[in-house]
Design a protein around this motif. Structure first.
Motif, PDB file in Angstrom:
ATOM      1  N   UNK A 117     -12.498  75.969 -39.491  1.00 56.92           N
ATOM      2  CA  UNK A 117     -12.597  75.805 -38.035  1.00 56.92           C
ATOM      3  C   UNK A 117     -13.673  76.742 -37.483  1.00 56.92           C
ATOM      4  N   UNK A 121     -17.376  75.834 -35.859  1.00 56.09           N
ATOM      5  CA  UNK A 121     -17.753  76.304 -34.517  1.00 56.09           C
ATOM      6  C   UNK A 121     -19.137  76.964 -34.529  1.00 56.09           C
ATOM      7  N   UNK A 162     -14.051  64.882 -23.037  1.00 55.66           N
ATOM      8  CA  UNK A 162     -12.725  65.103 -22.469  1.00 55.66           C
ATOM      9  C   UNK A 162     -12.694  64.451 -21.078  1.00 55.66           C
ATOM     10  N   UNK A 216     -10.875  64.521 -18.559  1.00 57.95           N
ATOM     11  CA  UNK A 216     -10.460  65.240 -17.356  1.00 57.95           C
ATOM     12  C   UNK A 216     -11.346  66.448 -17.042  1.00 57.95           C
ATOM     13  N   UNK A 270     -16.879  78.194 -25.352  1.00 52.82           N
ATOM     14  CA  UNK A 270     -15.621  78.922 -25.168  1.00 52.82           C
ATOM     15  C   UNK A 270     -15.198  79.606 -26.461  1.00 52.82           C
ATOM     16  N   UNK A 271     -15.811  79.215 -27.562  1.00 50.12           N
ATOM     17  CA  UNK A 271     -15.479  79.813 -28.855  1.00 50.12           C
ATOM     18  C   UNK A 271     -16.373  81.012 -29.149  1.00 50.12           C
ATOM     19  N   UNK A 272     -17.287  81.301 -28.225  1.00 54.54           N
ATOM     20  CA  UNK A 272     -18.197  82.434 -28.421  1.00 54.54           C
ATOM     21  C   UNK A 272     -17.787  83.591 -27.509  1.00 54.54           C
ATOM     22  N   UNK A 316     -11.912  84.748 -26.340  1.00 51.23           N
ATOM     23  CA  UNK A 316     -12.223  83.388 -26.742  1.00 51.23           C
ATOM     24  C   UNK A 316     -10.953  82.569 -26.922  1.00 51.23           C
ATOM     25  N   UNK A 343      -9.546  81.738 -23.605  1.00 54.51           N
ATOM     26  CA  UNK A 343     -10.323  80.658 -22.973  1.00 54.51           C
ATOM     27  C   UNK A 343      -9.949  79.309 -23.564  1.00 54.51           C
ATOM     28  N   UNK A 344      -9.808  79.286 -24.896  1.00 58.59           N
ATOM     29  CA  UNK A 344      -9.425  78.025 -25.560  1.00 58.59           C
ATOM     30  C   UNK A 344      -8.078  77.528 -25.044  1.00 58.59           C
ATOM     31  N   UNK A 397      -8.240  76.384 -21.458  1.00 63.15           N
ATOM     32  CA  UNK A 397      -8.935  75.098 -21.324  1.00 63.15           C
ATOM     33  C   UNK A 397      -8.045  73.943 -21.789  1.00 63.15           C
ATOM     34  N   UNK A 436      -6.594  70.949 -19.482  1.00 66.76           N
ATOM     35  CA  UNK A 436      -6.866  69.548 -19.834  1.00 66.76           C
ATOM     36  C   UNK A 436      -5.571  68.756 -19.972  1.00 66.76           C
ATOM     37  N   UNK A 469      -8.498  63.654 -28.299  1.00 70.56           N
ATOM     38  CA  UNK A 469      -8.952  64.903 -27.675  1.00 70.56           C
ATOM     39  C   UNK A 469      -8.634  66.105 -28.573  1.00 70.56           C
ATOM     40  N   UNK A 506     -11.002  66.035 -31.486  1.00 69.85           N
ATOM     41  CA  UNK A 506     -12.367  66.403 -31.093  1.00 69.85           C
ATOM     42  C   UNK A 506     -12.480  67.914 -30.907  1.00 69.85           C
ATOM     43  N   UNK A 507     -11.507  68.474 -30.200  1.00 70.18           N
ATOM     44  CA  UNK A 507     -11.547  69.925 -29.967  1.00 70.18           C
ATOM     45  C   UNK A 507     -11.471  70.690 -31.282  1.00 70.18           C
ATOM     46  N   UNK A 508     -10.595  70.213 -32.177  1.00 68.81           N
ATOM     47  CA  UNK A 508     -10.488  70.878 -33.485  1.00 68.81           C
ATOM     48  C   UNK A 508     -11.809  70.759 -34.244  1.00 68.81           C
ATOM     49  N   UNK A 565     -14.707  70.570 -32.931  1.00 71.10           N
ATOM     50  CA  UNK A 565     -15.676  71.461 -32.288  1.00 71.10           C
ATOM     51  C   UNK A 565     -15.433  72.922 -32.661  1.00 71.10           C
ATOM     52  N   UNK A 566     -14.249  73.185 -33.207  1.00 73.81           N
ATOM     53  CA  UNK A 566     -13.975  74.561 -33.630  1.00 73.81           C
ATOM     54  C   UNK A 566     -12.831  75.230 -32.889  1.00 73.81           C
ATOM     55  N   UNK A 567     -12.131  74.479 -32.035  1.00 68.33           N
ATOM     56  CA  UNK A 567     -10.969  75.048 -31.356  1.00 68.33           C
ATOM     57  C   UNK A 567      -9.870  75.286 -32.391  1.00 68.33           C
ATOM     58  N   UNK A 568      -9.129  76.385 -32.211  1.00 70.27           N
ATOM     59  CA  UNK A 568      -8.113  76.736 -33.209  1.00 70.27           C
ATOM     60  C   UNK A 568      -6.873  75.851 -33.058  1.00 70.27           C
TER      61      UNK A 568
END
Lengths: 231, 395
Positions: A83, A87, A100, A102, A114-116, B3, B6-7, B10, B14, B293, B296-298, B300-303
Motif C-alpha cells: 500500500x 502510494x 469519488x 461525493x 493526503x498520504x503525504x 496522514x 487525513x485519510x 476523508x 465520503x 470507492x 480505488x482508495x486502497x 491509491x495507497x489509502x490504508x
C-alpha cells in the motif's frame, strides 16, 4: 539489471483455482520496462492484460516468479508495505475513471496527497498545478457528475500525476470515451511521457490508442505474441 | 499520524456524504436505533419516576409502626392501647402538646381514572392535624384543610390529575358515605399526593374501625435513631409491632417496581438484537455499495485501517443519529408524563416519568453499542477485502 530498467518480471506466472480445475493465465513470463517507456499491452479478452497490469501495480500477486521495481523485489511485500509502495510510486488511471462521486474535482485530485506530509497550502498548489496541466483549473469545484466523460478522465489523470509518481498504469483509459475525446486523452498521456518523463503502461483493446505508445506488446494464451515499436 | 488522520477523515466524510445513495436502508437503521433507545428510556424513566415518588414520601426523621408481619399499611391493625404505649416510648420528639405521634387509618376507595374511564383504587388516609404537620413538605395548593369531625377531605394533586370528580367543591360518594372536597394538597410529588386525606376519627366511625388504627407515625428525637422505640417494643409484650423509618418503608415499596427497569432492559436488549441484525445488513450493503470507492482508495495507497475507520464511523453516525432521535422522542413524549400504577397497598400511586441526564446517557451508550457492533464486522470486511477482489465485486 540495467539502471534504466524500472520494472523487471522474471518467470512470472498466474494461476486461478476454480473448483478442482487450475486455470493458468500466463506462465513463466519475462518482461522489462525501462524508465520513460510508454508501453501498450494489447490482447484479446481473457488474455491476462489487466491481471498483468494489476500485478505491476501491486494490487494482485503473482503465483510464481519475481517482480522487481527500481531494483527492489516487490512481489513479496506485505499488504501494508505494498500500500505504501503504491502510494509513493504508482498513479492509476481506470477505464471508468473511478472518481469519488461525493468529492469535487479538486478534492479527488488531492486524494493521493493526503498520504503525504504536505501541508494543506502545499497540497492546494499541487492540485492547482495538476488540474492546470490537464486544462481543468476552471472545473476544480465541479462534482464528477457535472463533468463529461473526457473531463472526468482528465481529472483522473490529474489525480494520477499529482503526487509525481514514477509510473502511471492505465487500464483501458479510453474505453469509455468517443474517438475525439479518446485522442485528446491519449495525447495528454503522450505529453506526460515525452515532456514530463513519466513511464506509462497502458492496457488497451484499441489499436488506435496503442499507436500513441512507444511500443506495444501482444499478450495471448499466456505469452507475448510479438513485440513491435510504434512509430 | 497526520496522514492517517487525513485519510480517516476523508473516508468518513465520503461515506457520510454517500448516505443518500442508501437513503432508505440508512433511515431504517436510524429508526431501529431510535425505537430501541426510546423504549429503553421510557421504561427507565417510568421506573425512575416511580422510585422517586416513593422515595420522596419517606422521611428519615419519622418512624412508622405496623403490626408484626404486615408488609404494608393495609395489612396492619394497631389498637388504641398500643398507640398509647408508643406515645409513652422514649426516643419520640415532643412539643408543648405532647408526643409528635400520628395514628393513621388507611382504607381503599374507588375513583374513575381519566385515562381509561375505569374504576381504580385510591387510598383514603385518616389522620389528624399533627399527622399533616409531620409531612413537612405538605403544601395546600387550593381550598382549605378539612374540619375535624366532618365528612370533609382534601385530595392529593396526583389524584386531581389522574381521577375524575375530585375538584374542590365536588361531592364524592364512597359506598353510603358522601364526602366534600375542600382542598388540594401537594407533597412535592411524593406518593402521598396519590391519597385522599380526612379526619381519622370520622373514618374510624364510618368504616366501623372502633378505636383501632393501622399505622402509627412518630417523629423521632434523633432522625434515623430507632433504638429507643425498638427497645420499648422488645420490652413490652403488648407491642407486637415492627418499626422502621418511613424512608425505609417507602423505599421498600418502591423496589417493587424495579422490575420495570429490569423488564425495560430485557425488552431493549431483545429489540437491540433485532436492530443490530438490520443495522448489520445496512452496513454490509454500504460496504458492497462502496466497493469500487474502497478499492480505488486502497489502490491509491489509502490504508486498510482508514477503510475500517470510515465504515465504523458511518455506522456510529447512523446509530448516534438514531440515539438522538430516540432520546428526543422519549423526552418529548415521556418526560413528565403522568401515570399511575399499583403501589404496595393495592392502591394507585400517581407518578411522573422522569427523564434525567443519566438516563439519556444510558440511551446514548446503547446507541453507541449498536453502532459499534453493527459497524465493526462490515468495517473489518472493508479493511480485509483484497483490492483486486473489491474491484472484481464492483465490476
Amino acid at each position: 539489471m540495467s539502471e534504466d530498467v524500472l520494472f523487471q518480471l522474471n518467470g512470472v506466472s498466474k494461476h486461478f483455482v476454480r473448483g478442482k480445475e487450475e486455470i493458468s493465465i500466463f506462465d513463466n513470463l519475462d518482461m522489462s520496462i525501462e524508465r520513460g517507456d510508454f508501453l501498450a499491452i494489447m490482447g484479446p479478452s481473457g488474455s491476462g492484460k489487466t491481471t498483468l497490469l494489476n500485478m505491476l501495480g501491486g494490487v494482485d500477486q503473482p503465483s510464481g516468479g519475481e517482480i522487481h521495481f527500481d531494483g527492489s523485489r516487490v512481489d513479496n511485500l506485505r499488504e501494508s508495505e505494498l500500500t505504501r509502495w503504491r502510494a509513493h510510486n504508482i498513479g492509476f488511471i481506470f477505464q471508468f475513471y473511478n472518481l469519488m462521486p461525493m468529492l469535487n474535482a479538486a478534492r479527488n485530485v488531492e486524494l493521493p496527497l493526503l498520504l503525504t506530509k504536505l501541508s494543506r497550502a502545499q497540497r492546494r498548489v499541487s492540485v492547482e498545478t495538476a488540474l492546470a496541466l490537464v486544462g481543468l483549473n476552471d472545473r476544480a469545484r465541479h462534482m464528477p457528475n457535472q463533468l463529461s466523460g473526457g473531463q472526468q478522465q482528465r481529472v483522473a489523470i490529474a489525480r494520477a500525476i499529482v503526487s509525481d509518481p514514477n509510473l502511471i498504469l492505465c487500464d483501458e483509459p479510453t474505453g469509455d470515451l468517443d474517438r475525439k475525446t479518446a485522442d485528446e486523452i491519449l495525447e495528454m498521456l503522450q505529453l506526460l511521457n515525452r515532456e514530463h518523463g513519466k513511464t506509462i503502461v497502458m492496457v488497451t483493446h484499441d489499436p488506435e490508442a496503442a499507436r500513441y505508445a512507444k511500443r506495444t506488446v501482444h499478450l495471448d494464451k499466456g505469452r507475448f505474441e510479438q513485440r513491435e515499436v510504434a512509430a | 499520524m497526520g496522514s492517517l488522520f487525513s485519510q480517516i477523515a476523508t473516508v468518513t466524510v465520503m461515506n457520510v456524504r454517500s448516505l443518500p445513495r442508501r437513503l432508505w436502508m440508512s433511515l431504517a437503521m436510524v429508526l431501529a436505533s431510535a425505537v430501541v433507545v426510546a423504549i429503553l428510556l421510557a421504561f427507565l424513566a417510568m421506573a425512575r419516576g416511580f422510585e422517586r415518588t416513593m422515595d420522596g414520601a419517606g422521611s428519615e426523621g419519622t418512624a412508622i409502626l405496623m403490626r408484626e408481619g404486615a408488609a404494608s399499611e393495609i395489612n396492619s391493625v394497631i389498637s388504641r392501647e398500643q398507640v398509647n404505649l408508643v406515645e409513652a416510648s422514649p426516643g419520640i420528639a415532643r412539643d408543648a402538646e405532647g408526643p409528635l405521634v400520628s395514628p393513621e387509618l388507611y382504607v381503599i376507595v374507588d375513583g374513575i381514572k381519566k385515562s381509561t374511564d375505569s374504576e381504580a383504587n385510591i387510598a383514603l388516609r385518616g389522620l389528624n392535624a399533627r399527622g399533616m404537620a409531620m409531612r413537612e413538605n405538605m403544601q395546600l395548593l387550593e381550598g382549605r384543610l378539612f374540619t375535624p369531625g366532618t365528612n370533609e377531605m382534601i385530595v392529593g394533586a396526583g389524584v386531581l390529575r389522574e381521577f375524575d370528580g375530585f375538584a374542590v367543591g365536588d361531592e364524592v360518594r364512597f359506598g353510603k358515605n358522601v364526602w366534600r372536597v375542600v382542598g388540594v394538597f401537594s407533597t412535592s410529588g411524593s406518593a402521598f399526593e396519590s391519597e385522599l386525606w380526612a379526619d381519622v376519627k370520622v373514618i374510624q366511625s364510618l368504616y366501623d374501625r372502633g378505636s383501632s388504627v393501622q399505622t402509627v407515625r412518630a417523629k423521632l428525637e434523633n432522625p434515623g435513631d430507632l433504638a429507643p422505640l425498638e427497645k420499648t417494643i422488645e420490652q413490652e409484650p403488648r407491642l407486637n409491632l415492627e418499626v422502621q423509618t418511613e424512608q425505609a418503608y417507602f423505599a421498600g415499596q418502591g423496589k417493587q417496581l424495579q422490575y420495570m427497569a429490569i423488564f425495560g432492559r430485557v425488552i431493549s436488549f431483545v429489540m437491540a438484537l433485532g436492530a443490530l441484525a438490520g443495522a448489520l445488513n445496512t452496513m454490509y450493503t454500504s460496504v458492497a455499495d462502496r466497493a469500487r470507492e474502497i478499492a480505488t482508495l486502497r489502490a491509491l495507497g489509502f490504508s486498510s485501517f482508514s477503510a475500517f475507520c470510515g465504515t465504523l464511523a458511518e455506522a456510529l453516525v447512523l446509530a448516534i443519529a438514531g440515539g438522538l432521535l430516540g432520546s428526543l422522542a422519549a423526552f418529548l413524549f415521556f418526560d413528565g408524563l403522568n401515570a399511575s400504577t399499583f403501589g404496595g397497598s393495592f392502591t394507585q400511586v400517581v407518578f411522573r416519568f422522569e427523564m434525567s441526564p443519566d438516563l439519556l446517557l444510558q440511551g446514548a451508550w446503547l446507541a453507541l453499542v449498536i453502532g459499534f457492533v453493527s459497524g465493526f464486522f462490515p468495517a473489518w470486511r472493508a479493511a480485509r477485502l483484497p483490492v483486486i477482489v473489491a474491484f472484481r465485486n464492483a465490476a
